[in-house]
Design an enzyme around this catalytic site. Structure first.
Site, mmCIF file in Angstrom:
data_model
loop_
_atom_site.group_PDB
_atom_site.id
_atom_site.type_symbol
_atom_site.label_atom_id
_atom_site.label_comp_id
_atom_site.label_asym_id
_atom_site.label_seq_id
_atom_site.Cartn_x
_atom_site.Cartn_y
_atom_site.Cartn_z
ATOM 1 N N GLU A 21 -3.209 21.186 0.930
ATOM 2 C CA GLU A 21 -3.592 22.556 1.241
ATOM 3 C C GLU A 21 -3.046 22.980 2.595
ATOM 4 O OE1 GLU A 21 -7.648 23.610 0.975
ATOM 5 O OE2 GLU A 21 -7.497 24.072 -1.152
ATOM 6 N N ASP A 39 0.851 -1.178 0.000
ATOM 7 C CA ASP A 39 0.000 0.000 0.000
ATOM 8 C C ASP A 39 0.893 1.236 0.000
ATOM 9 O OD1 ASP A 39 -2.329 1.560 0.236
ATOM 10 O OD2 ASP A 39 -2.081 1.655 2.406
ATOM 11 N N LYS A 87 -7.151 -5.017 -5.317
ATOM 12 C CA LYS A 87 -5.832 -5.323 -4.753
ATOM 13 C C LYS A 87 -5.692 -6.820 -4.506
ATOM 14 C CE LYS A 87 -5.138 -0.923 -2.310
ATOM 15 N NZ LYS A 87 -4.852 -0.316 -0.982
ATOM 16 N N ASP A 97 -5.036 6.022 -4.359
ATOM 17 C CA ASP A 97 -4.786 7.413 -4.708
ATOM 18 C C ASP A 97 -4.797 7.633 -6.210
ATOM 19 O OD1 ASP A 97 -4.749 9.007 -2.537
ATOM 20 O OD2 ASP A 97 -2.611 8.862 -2.156
ATOM 21 N N VAL A 129 5.136 -0.418 -14.990
ATOM 22 C CA VAL A 129 3.786 -0.357 -15.551
ATOM 23 C C VAL A 129 2.875 0.362 -14.564
ATOM 24 C CG1 VAL A 129 1.763 -1.725 -16.165
ATOM 25 C CG2 VAL A 129 4.006 -2.381 -17.010
ATOM 26 N N THR A 162 -2.543 1.230 -4.646
ATOM 27 C CA THR A 162 -3.078 2.319 -3.846
ATOM 28 C C THR A 162 -4.398 2.791 -4.408
ATOM 29 O OG1 THR A 162 -2.634 4.581 -3.084
ATOM 30 C CG2 THR A 162 -1.720 3.949 -5.215
ATOM 31 N N PHE A 222 -11.235 22.611 -7.112
ATOM 32 C CA PHE A 222 -10.371 21.636 -7.783
ATOM 33 C C PHE A 222 -11.152 20.351 -8.029
ATOM 34 C CE2 PHE A 222 -7.624 17.976 -7.758
ATOM 35 C CZ PHE A 222 -6.561 18.347 -8.560
#
Length: 1472
Positions: free
Chosen positions: A654, A560, A1035, A943, A995, A941, A702
């Site tokens: 931020e 992870d 995963k 993300d 990859v 992940t 955003f």
């Protein structure tokens, strides 16, 4: 849009048209849901064959309204259904039979069918709800991460235990032995030990699982607040339909639909959640309550019903409906009319019922408007996104942001309230975990099973041979053996006798003894001080001992990102402004810099000092605007406190930017509505601050599509400014000079590509030069390490390679600087650029992009900042359009993005920021060493792709010269497959290939098995793989796919959150990080450590040791069994193959237990073939276990050949020198004792002295105990036999009064021992001389001081805690001091440890009690004795690395020469 159908509601034509029509705004699942409902209504309208169904309510047709809510569009379709004709839906679940139910229970299979129209949850109800699928209450909120229950433990463990072939073998032998008259040794001598040994193994597994149950209980007994109850409620007692109230930083106990939320400010009601445990993302996500309910004061007074979809694993989708009714409860409608109709974004569709009058609307929606009139009633509905359906129902379309899943944490929210829809094992996070984790068995066990099968074949051959020999011998000699009187015991008795004699060739205690040594291996691993994390007080922990040896055989690591590789901390590290790069010092930016500003002018403290002393320069104005942009372009909420201002931010990025602005004197001090107060220190921190009030006019948020954020701010002087931050490619194309920016960007890309190609070529050359050489033919040639040995290459090559790559990078940047100096007429590099260069947009853009490329190479996350001054008229026109775009119902997100882009043009670049997603300490070095060990690492992940790639660069998973292959389904599936195939063909010519694939692309490939196989094969061939935006199920699927493709390879998964549990359980080995996401992963893992870097010690040292120990233990066990029992077979040729034993029965039964058990157990517990520092300094040695070099069929056969040859040699020699020529006692007993004694001594000497390199006090102690115990045993049984007669062996007086007094017997014993041991030593020496292994070479190197010092210096970072921290003197040291009167060197004694803690400073030899002429000190603090010029001294000189002693370099001269070279380069640049 409303449907254009003009047919009457409820007519078949309307239904058919809706069934045929494809609604593009709806997901396939939503349309199937709708279709099923309409089909039910249609069947109800058809004339029934029997009596008409009874309906309880003759109501008028009810009109339902479906909504779709997506960023692009929002549509509405009217569907009309006659509720009087809807069939009443009954539960369709049929309970399976007993045997099927038992089978499903054992296999973890759920046989519950889906519901017909979702689950119905009344709002405000108090009764226990029933699941219509089962007719039983909904599952409770308890979770179970343990592997067994009381029902499943026994059958699953019996299955696991008898997967071990030896246990099955002994079970068969025990059954045969229990047949009456077949056994000569009793009926239960095998089954009872077998049951004991199996029970011990099962008991250990039960204890491990019991600890998991305790951890589950700890989570199930967490407390939360359930509205309507007076006391706090345990999580396990939360039920579907409960309304829970949560505060800030509280974990969500179940999947809840948000009803209300309260922030710390008066912004729109919403709740911020952290979903790190679900998807690994650190950004906070906003969850919104239904707009019609968001500001209601009394949520518990609501009455209505929620219709939700069935539990499923989809984390990103949810569908359902919310019905609120007036009065006492829900309108009496049939279940078939209560439907959930979603859209392609799986929005939550809510239908409000019962708002027939504006009076009730005033009561329910009073928080939106104090006064309601009949006219404003319709306006309120429109403002809430509701439309009248033509009946008494109002519908409100909502997005998927209304549900919060278990495993989330409430952040930056005062309180929120939600209703529970899914509990326990039906929550999303538990649905994504593996319900029935497989019982993990080591791959070494499969090899042992094959060897046991091989030994069974050997036993069968021996049985057949000796049985046949007995029959032939009996037939040939029957006439001469007159004393047998022609009696024959028969084939069965002979066969059974040999079965009993040779069945112990497969030792019954093998697996149990293995469990014993694994207990010690676990303790040694958990006691390792180098894997103890001081900050969190967390040692390493083992949850299972079954797969310890697999830690030394890992080929793939699946990791992870968030919390595992990173520290969940964002740091503002660097920035670029005005064409100059700066490094931010977050400790005290106002403190004076300790560096010369003209030689190292990159410190932010120098920038702040320049702004204070030269505020009017153009550079200062740009730098001030950049720092001000950091403070303005964000949505952080300041929170005053005793220790100053803190911030509530929606993302750690931020927060890092705002904190950096604060540290550099631009403090976001206060935010009230649109007013933002910035506190600055223009005259220094000691002067009075200045408060400036800015007005934030609009914020363009955003999004992942826009990749930028903008704010429109009114400055104190009244000017309007647009400040925008975003990705470099997005900002560059919106600059005023975007064409020039594109040209510079392309030039920079070409330069970077050329540099990376040069790096790749250098790596390929280095790889080609490291091709393995063939084995050498002589000892000297093997050890000419000075110039030619691959050993030295393997040690130095990473250092040399990194230096070469660094030189390429420096040369590329030096060339670029020379070109810029010529282009912009730079006479010298000034620490503050002159104003003419700051005003040159081309120069600023070129330098900024150069800095961004440097930041990205370091793995930092970069943002560009740009600005634009606005006219008030332009802004007023735009603001009107933007406000309208934010209120539209259909396509709101697309319109907001389109209108927002109107202002984001013709901007001016102001600077760039670089944020570090702080890695855990030592992650990059650990990944590099794991790569050198031959372990391929994947990062999985949740993300975003850009974030994952940045972290890949930061942790060196992706190298600067790597070829990054991005696979994206957006290009089309055919193009994607072509790219996979092309990469597969070209991968051989790539220096380093990575990859990158996202979860959406992976989902498409998972539906196509051949395509998925191509992907997995490609990823296994590459050096690394990055899977981003992956769900927990994806995963786990990737891990399982690799395990399926590479069944011989060992996979390891490491993570720290609940979203990693499925991946951890799918891998061969699961390692949990006890990080900031909680202990969910650590609880479900096989092993737990506090930091990723501890994997180095866990795998390279403990894992390898465990593999070596277990392998040698098994080999030595079979070796001693064959060596001993084959002597029994040789003896049969002298007994007419009758099965007679050469050894006394009691001694025979104690051979394994008393005399040869300690030696193999010591090897299995304490063997260390190489020192830990060597293994950490040279990770390539890990391949010993990864490639199974010690334990394989070839190695086993070689060991068995040695054992057989030694057994034959020893037995025949003993007969020749004693058996046939005994002077005093020529009976069987002295010959048997002679052979038995020799075997005991040879086996113990081989184990403790020849095979064990870590010769500790325990090894010598076991050697003395075993051999001395054998002689003591002979004295004991002599006394025992004096009380009874022995018809076969003359035990009572043999050793004491007969052959024990014969010196020839002792001489024969000495000859046998020396010959047997000498044969073994000669074999090892010959093999070492002809073909030494890598391990044997390093064993010699460890005896050289310079080599040993080199190893310890390179392993100091991983070993320093154990070397420098105070610790107790080990038991071996205490015994040594007691026996020899000398104090051994104790690592970490108080005074000396405090002095050198964390450093390489060495203690003086006088402190260690040694003469400095004879000893040197190693980095570990140990004294190393310098040997004289003996044979070993000569070998040590030959092994010495080139230039280490003979050539002493003058360090001062080298430094002086380098300074001269630098000065010459600077003069050359100035001359240009």
């Amino acid at each position: 849009m409303p449907s254009s159908s003009t047919q009457e509601p409820g007519t078949p034509g309307t239904q058919d048209s809706n069934l045929r029509k494809r609604h593009r705004g709806m997901s396939l699942r939503s349309q199937m849901f709708t279709k099923q409902l309409l089909s039910t209504a249609k069947r109800a309208q058809e004339p029934p064959e029997g009596p008409e169904p009874h309906t309880e309510d003759e109501s008028s047709p009810i009109e339902l309204q479906t909504y779709t809510d997506s960023p692009a569009s929002r549509t509405t379709d009217n569907l009309t259904i006659d509720s009087s004709s809807v069939e009443v839906l009954k539960p369709v679940y049929q309970k399976p039979g007993f045997f099927l139910s038992l089978k499903n229970k054992l296999q973890g299979i759920s046989s519950i069918p889906p519901s017909r129209n979702g689950r119905h949850i009344p709002l405000g109800g108090s009764t226990e709800l029933i699941d219509e699928r089962t007719g039983l209450p909904y599952v409770n909120n308890s979770i179970t991460s343990s592997r067994y229950t009381l029902v499943t433990f026994l059958p699953r463990q019996l299955y696991a235990q008898f997967l071990k072939l030896a246990n099955t073998y002994f079970l068969v032998v025990a059954i045969l032995q229990m047949i009456p008259t077949w056994s000569t040794t009793g009926q239960y001598t095998t089954i009872i030990p077998l049951l004991i040994f199996v029970s011990i193994s099962m008991g250990r597994e039960a204890w491990d699982d019991f600890r998991r149950h305790k951890l589950d209980r700890r989570e199930n007994l967490r407390l939360c607040r359930v509205l309507g109850t007076t006391a706090m409620t345990y999580w396990k007692d939360v039920k579907v339909g409960d309304v829970v109230q949560l505060g800030e930083d509280e974990w969500v106990p179940a999947d809840i639909v948000l009803l209300s939320a309260e922030l710390y400010s008066d912004l729109e009601p919403q709740a911020y959640i952290e979903t790190m445990a679900l998807d690994g993302e650190t950004n906070l996500k906003a969850r919104l309550p239904p707009r019609a309910l968001a500001q209601m004061q009394h949520v518990t007074m609501l009455r209505g019903e929620i219709t939700a979809e069935d539990p499923n694993i989809d984390l990103y989708n949810f569908e359902g409906s919310f019905i609120i009714s007036q009065g006492d409860g829900i309108e009496n409608t049939e279940p078939g009319a209560r439907t959930a109709l979603g859209n392609e974004n799986t929005d939550l569709c809510i239908t409000l019922k019962g708002l027939e009058s504006y009076e009730y609307a005033q009561h329910a929606l009073g928080s939106f408007d104090v006064q309601y009139t009949q006219e404003s009633y319709e306006g309120s509905k429109s403002s809430l996104g509701m439309e009248d359906t033509g009946s008494s129902a109002l519908s409100h379309a909502l997005g998927p942001d209304n549900i919060i899943y278990r495993g989330s944490i409430i952040r930056n929210t005062r309180s929120c309230t939600g209703i529970v829809v899914f509990t326990g094992e039906e929550t999303k996070i538990r649905m994504n975990s593996i319900k029935n984790p497989r019982v993990k068995a080591p791959k070494l066990q499969k090899a042992i099973n094959r060897i046991v099968l091989f030994m069974v074949c050997v036993v069968v051959c021996l049985l057949a041979f000796f049985t046949m020999a007995q029959r032939l011998d009996y037939t040939r000699n029957r006439a001469t053996t007159w004393y047998l009187y022609n009696e024959d015991v028969g084939v069965a008795a002979i066969l059974m006798g040999y079965i009993i004699m040779f069945n112990t060739l497969i030792p019954l205690s093998l697996y149990v003894t293995t469990e014993i040594i694994k207990v010690m291996q676990v303790l040694l691993m958990c006691w390792d001080l180098d894997m103890y994390h001081y900050e969190s007080n967390t040692p390493a922990e083992s949850k299972t001992a079954t797969i310890l040896e697999e830690l030394g055989q890992v080929s793939y690591i699946f990791s992870d990102k968030t919390g595992t590789l990173t520290d969940n901390i964002m740091l503002f590290k660097k920035f670029s402004v005005g064409g100059r790069s700066w490094e931010h010092n977050s400790s005290d930016p106002f403190a004076p810099s300790d560096t010369d500003p003209f030689t190292a002018p990159s410190d932010s403290r120098e920038l702040i000092r320049h702004l204070q002393t030269h505020p009017e320069s153009l550079f200062s104005q740009k730098a001030t605007l950049f720092l001000l942009s950091l403070a303005l372009c964000n949505t952080c909420l300041p929170k005053p406190g005793l220790e100053g201002v803190s911030y509530l931010a929606s993302s750690p990025d931020e927060l890092a930017l705002v904190m950096a602005a604060k540290e550099m004197g631009f403090v976001v001090f206060e935010r009230q509505h649109t007013q933002l107060v910035i506190k600055t220190y223009p005259h220094g921190p000691s002067a009075a601050p200045v408060l400036d009030r800015y007005e934030v006019m609009d914020v363009i948020d955003f999004t992942s599509t826009r990749k930028r954020m903008s704010v429109v701010v009114k400055f104190p002087d009244g000017r309007l400014c647009l400040v925008c931050k975003g990705a470099d490619n997005v900002i560059l194309e919106r600059l005023k000079v975007h064409e020039m920016a594109a040209r510079i960007s392309q030039t920079m890309l070409e330069t970077t590509t050329a540099r990376k190609n040069a790096e790749a070529e250098a790596v390929l050359r280095k790889m080609a030069s490291q091709e393995p050489r063939t084995s050498v033919a002589s000892l000297r040639q093997s050890f000419s390490l000075a110039r030619h040995s691959t050993v030295r290459v393997s040690i130095d090559s990473p250092v040399v390679q990194d230096e070469e790559l660094a030189e390429i990078i420096q040369e590329s940047r030096r060339s670029l600087h020379i070109q810029q100096a010529q282009k912009y007429h730079l006479a010298e590099e000034s620490y503050i650029p002159p104003d003419n260069l700051v005003a040159n947009e081309e120069y600023v853009i070129e330098k900024t992009l150069e800095h961004v490329e440097e930041f990205s190479t370091e793995g930092l996350r970069t943002l560009l900042y740009a600005y634009r001054w606005l006219d008030e008229s332009e802004y007023a026109t735009w603001a009107t359009k933007y406000a309208a775009a934010k209120t539209v119902i259909s396509g709101r997100a697309a319109q907001v993005a389109a209108v927002g882009s109107v202002l984001e043009r013709d901007m001016l670049l102001v600077g760039a920021s670089a944020i570090e997603d702080k890695l855990q300490h030592g992650v990059a070095a650990a990944i590099e060493k794991l790569r050198r060990a031959g372990i391929k690492m994947w990062m999985l992940t949740g993300d975003k792709r850009e974030t994952a790639i940045n972290i890949g660069y930061a942790c060196k998973l992706i190298r600067d010269y790597s070829t990054v292959v991005v696979l994206d389904i957006a290009a089309g599936k055919d193009e994607l497959l072509q790219r996979i195939s092309a990469t597969d063909l070209a991968i051989g010519g790539m220096a380093h290939c990575v990859v990158v694939i996202d979860g959406t692309t992976l989902m498409e490939l998972e539906r196509d098995c051949p395509a998925m196989s191509l992907l997995v094969e490609l990823c296994c061939k590459t050096d690394a793989a990055v899977v981003c935006r992956a769900s927990p199920a994806q995963k786990a699927h990737m891990v399982s796919a690799v395990r399926t493709l590479k069944p011989e390879s060992v996979t390891l998964a490491v993570g720290d959150g609940a979203n990693d549990i499925a991946m951890i359980q799918s891998a061969d080995i699961g390692v949990g990080i006890t990080g900031k996401e909680g202990l969910q992963a650590a609880r479900s893992a096989d092993y737990a450590v506090a930091q990723f870097r501890f994997l180095l010690k866990l795998l390279l040292v403990h894992g390898r040791y465990n593999y070596v120990r277990t392998s040698k233990f098994v080999l030595l066990t079979f070796y001693k069994e064959l060596l001993f029992y084959l002597s029994q077979g040789v003896y049969q040729r002298y007994t007419m193959y009758t099965g007679s034993s050469m050894y006394e029965s009691w001694s025979l039964s104690m051979f394994n237990t008393l005399f040869t058990s300690l030696c193999v157990i010591c090897v299995g517990m304490f063997e260390k073939d190489l020192k830990p520092a060597t293994l950490l300094a040279v990770p390539e040695l890990y391949k010993t276990g990864r490639l199974s070099e010690i334990f394989n069929l070839r190695a086993f056969v070689m060991w068995m050949l040695v054992a057989a040859s030694q057994s034959l040699l020893l037995t025949f020699v003993s007969y020749e020198i004693w058996g046939f020529g005994a002077l005093r006692d020529n009976s069987t007993f002295p010959t048997g004792v002679l052979t038995f004694t020799t075997l005991v001594i040879v086996i113990n000497v081989k184990c403790q002295l020849l095979e064990m390199h870590n010769r500790t006090v325990y090894a010598f102690g076991s050697l003395i105990i075993a051999i001395g115990g054998w002689f003591l045993w002979n004295l004991i049984i002599a006394g025992l036999y004096k009380t009874k007669e022995s018809p076969i062996f003359y035990v009572a007086y043999g050793l004491i009064e007969e052959f024990g007094r014969d010196y020839t017997w002792w001489a024969a014993l000495l000859v046998l021992v020396v010959v047997s041991v000498l044969v073994d030593v000669l074999l090892k020496a010959a093999k070492f001389a002809v073909s030494p292994t890598r391990v044997e070479i390093f064993q010699v190197l460890e005896k050289d001081y310079e080599s040993r010092k080199f190893f310890e210096e390179n392993a100091f970072e991983e070993m320093k805690q154990g070397w420098t921290w105070p610790q107790d003197q080990p038991l071996s040291g205490k015994l040594h001091a007691r026996i020899f009167g000398k104090k051994m060197l104790v690592v970490g004694e108080d005074a000396y440890s405090r002095k050198r803690a964390g450093t390489l400073e060495l203690p003086p030899l006088s402190q260690l009690g040694h003469d400095s002429d004879d000893y040197n000190v190693l980095p570990s603090g140990k004294a190393f004795r310098i040997r004289s010029d003996s044979t070993l001294g000569v070998m040590r000189k030959k092994l010495r690395f080139k230039g280490e002693v003979e050539e002493v370099e003058n360090v001062d001269a080298i430094i002086e020469q380098r300074f001269q070279n630098l000065q010459l380069e600077e003069e050359a640049i100035r001359g240009v």
